[in-house]
Design an enzyme around this catalytic site. Structure first.
Site, short mmCIF file in Angstrom:
data_model
loop_
_atom_site.label_atom_id
_atom_site.label_comp_id
_atom_site.label_asym_id
_atom_site.label_seq_id
_atom_site.Cartn_x
_atom_site.Cartn_y
_atom_site.Cartn_z
N HIS A 172 -43.45 105.41 -86.12
CA HIS A 172 -43.56 106.31 -84.85
C HIS A 172 -42.51 105.83 -83.88
O HIS A 172 -42.32 104.52 -83.98
CB HIS A 172 -44.82 106.06 -84.05
CG HIS A 172 -46.26 106.50 -84.69
ND1 HIS A 172 -46.64 105.43 -85.68
CD2 HIS A 172 -47.00 107.33 -84.65
CE1 HIS A 172 -47.99 105.96 -86.00
NE2 HIS A 172 -48.17 107.21 -85.32
N ASP A 205 -43.30 102.53 -82.09
CA ASP A 205 -43.59 101.43 -82.92
C ASP A 205 -42.20 100.88 -82.87
O ASP A 205 -42.28 99.37 -83.09
CB ASP A 205 -43.66 101.72 -84.36
CG ASP A 205 -45.09 102.64 -84.72
OD1 ASP A 205 -45.85 102.56 -83.91
OD2 ASP A 205 -45.06 103.31 -85.51
C1 XLS Z 1 -54.15 107.69 -87.29
C2 XLS Z 1 -53.31 108.46 -88.20
C3 XLS Z 1 -51.73 107.81 -87.90
C4 XLS Z 1 -50.88 108.64 -88.50
C5 XLS Z 1 -49.52 108.72 -88.03
O1 XLS Z 1 -55.35 107.96 -87.72
O2 XLS Z 1 -53.71 107.97 -89.55
O3 XLS Z 1 -51.66 106.67 -88.04
O4 XLS Z 1 -50.49 108.46 -89.90
O5 XLS Z 1 -49.27 109.09 -86.61
#
Ligand code: XLS
Ligand code: NI
Ligand code: NI
Length: 439
Positions: free
Chosen positions: A101, A104
């Protein structure tokens, strides 16, 4: 760049008899299975957020894992240390992809212009690491759920200003994905859902989300990016009801709004089980619609009602998942992203590696067993026989759509009483799976 995971070398494949915790027992990257190397089937990816950012913090207590990697948390030095740690970690495990993201990668600033400047700085740094290692980006995304401005949703919220910030973040995250030569872009509907219908216009919100996706596709295509967009379904958490409930709902949404040519599914195991399905079910629904794009590889705890994001270890699950993936022709743009985190008491650097070793071995074993199930042929053969009655006579006329309701009724009246249909043989089929797994 000095070594961060000291004392841990490149993780070797040692085979199923090895007792070395820092070795693969089943994942043998170059081993040919069903015509191609294991690594090409599995395309493992590291999730930046869990592996490099999450410390085990929960509602009841502080983090237990130190993810400072020798730098002061919250600084650009830390952002770079995380990148160094990530690339060292992936190189040591032989992982060739990462997912991220936007936030991140760098600490988010109060002003989006400053955040974007930080993202440009880290992007140059990451590109350099990519050049040195050959590691690629599986997919990128924007975090449209953590910042308080997204309390009511991003595309689905009640504020056009907030909607603009969501768009700005998506635009930047798409630019980063292109810079990292990413093959995919994920929309996980973080807070795209509702807490109560009393304050929510569902149809209005869905239309706004669709427009945001449409504009994103338009932007990316105009820039020459022809990667794949994915929706990652999830039924609940953080909102009580998430719009992208499961694969069937998300595919229906994409078709309704004409987005189905640009999007596929990113199926997360734990999200499927939260929706009351098996992981295999959501993979099957995606595959049969030509929309099995990518996978967030993890596992939930069926006794708990939330997304525990555990490293996958059930070989039953990984086998049936790889069975669906192989039968659908395998990954093209997608892969297996470990959207998984260590349990809070597993807080050491070795635990980080052991989590991935567990997950990679579980999927390698799943691949081997799925390939065996396919070559064995009994499951597929049973399925073919089960519907044999539809290949001739009235059965054939049913499937090709030529028999009218009157024709069908006449057939029933002629028979008076149907023969009992063939047995479902569930127990026999389950014993075949066990025989392949443990025989
Ligand atoms: C959350 C999601 C997230 C997505 C990416 O539950 O799994 O981590 O994979 O935004
Ligand atoms: Ni996920
Ligand atoms: Ni999840």
């Amino acid at each position: 760049m000095s070594e961060i995971f000291k004392g841990i070398g490149r993780i070797p494949f040692e085979g199923s008899k090895s007792r070395n915790p820092l070795s693969f027992k089943y994942y043998d990257a170059e081993r040919i299975v069903a015509g191609k190397p294991m690594k090409a089937h599995l395309k493992f990816a590291m999730a930046w957020w869990h592996n490099l950012s999450a410390t085990g913090q929960d509602m009841f207590g502080a983090g237990t894992a130190d993810k400072s990697f020798g730098a002061a948390v919250g600084t650009m030095d830390h952002a770079k240390a995380k990148a160094d740690a990530g690339f060292e970690f992936m190189s040591k495990l032989g992982i060739e992809y990462f997912c991220f993201h936007d936030v991140d990668l760098v600490p988010e600033a109060a002003d989006i212009n400053e955040t974007n400047a930080r993202l440009d700085e880290i992007a140059a740094y990451i590109e350099e690491l990519q050049k040195q290692t050959g590691i690629k980006c599986l997919w990128g995304t924007a975090n449209l759920f953590s910042n308080p401005r997204y309390m009511n949703g991003a595309g689905s919220g009640n504020s056009p200003e907030v909607y603009c910030f969501a768009a700005a973040q998506i635009k930047k995250a798409l630019d980063l994905t292109r810079r990292f030569d990413g093959a995919g872009y994920v929309f996980w509907g973080g807070r795209e859902g509702y807490e109560t219908l009393l304050n929510t216009d569902v149809k209005f919100e869905l239309g706004n989300i669709a427009n945001l996706m449409r504009q994103s596709v338009k932007y990316a295509r105009a820039k020459g990016w022809n990667g794949c967009f994915y929706i990652e379904p999830k039924p609940k958490e953080p909102t009580k009801h998430q719009y992208d409930y499961d694969a069937a709902t998300s595919i229906g949404f994409l078709k309704e709004y004409g987005l189905d040519k640009d999007f596929k599914m990113n199926i997360e195991a734990n999200h499927a089980t939260l929706a009351g399905h098996t992981f295999q079910h959501d993979l099957r629904i995606s595959a049969m619609n030509g929309m099995l794009g990518s996978v967030d590889a993890n596992q939930g705890d069926l006794l708990l009602g939330w997304d525990t994001d555990e490293f996958p270890w059930s070989v039953y699950e990984t086998t049936m998942a790889m069975y669906e993936i192989l039968k659908s022709g395998g990954f093209t743009t997608g892969g297996l992203n470990f959207d998984a985190k260590n349990r809070r008491p597993s807080y050491t650097h070795e635990d980080m590696f052991e989590g991935f070793i567990l997950g990679m071995d579980a999927f390698a074993l799943g691949l081997l067993k799925a390939d065996e199930l396919i070559r064995d042929g009994r499951l597929e053969g049973f399925l073919q026989d089960r519907y044999a009655g539809y290949r001739e006579g009235i059965g054939k006329r049913i499937t090709d759509g030529t028999a009218t309701l009157e024709d069908l009724a006449r057939e029933a009246e002629k028979l008076g009483k149907p023969a009992l249909p063939g047995s479902g043989k569930q127990e026999y089929l389950q014993s075949v799976v066990n025989q392949i797994l443990f025989g």
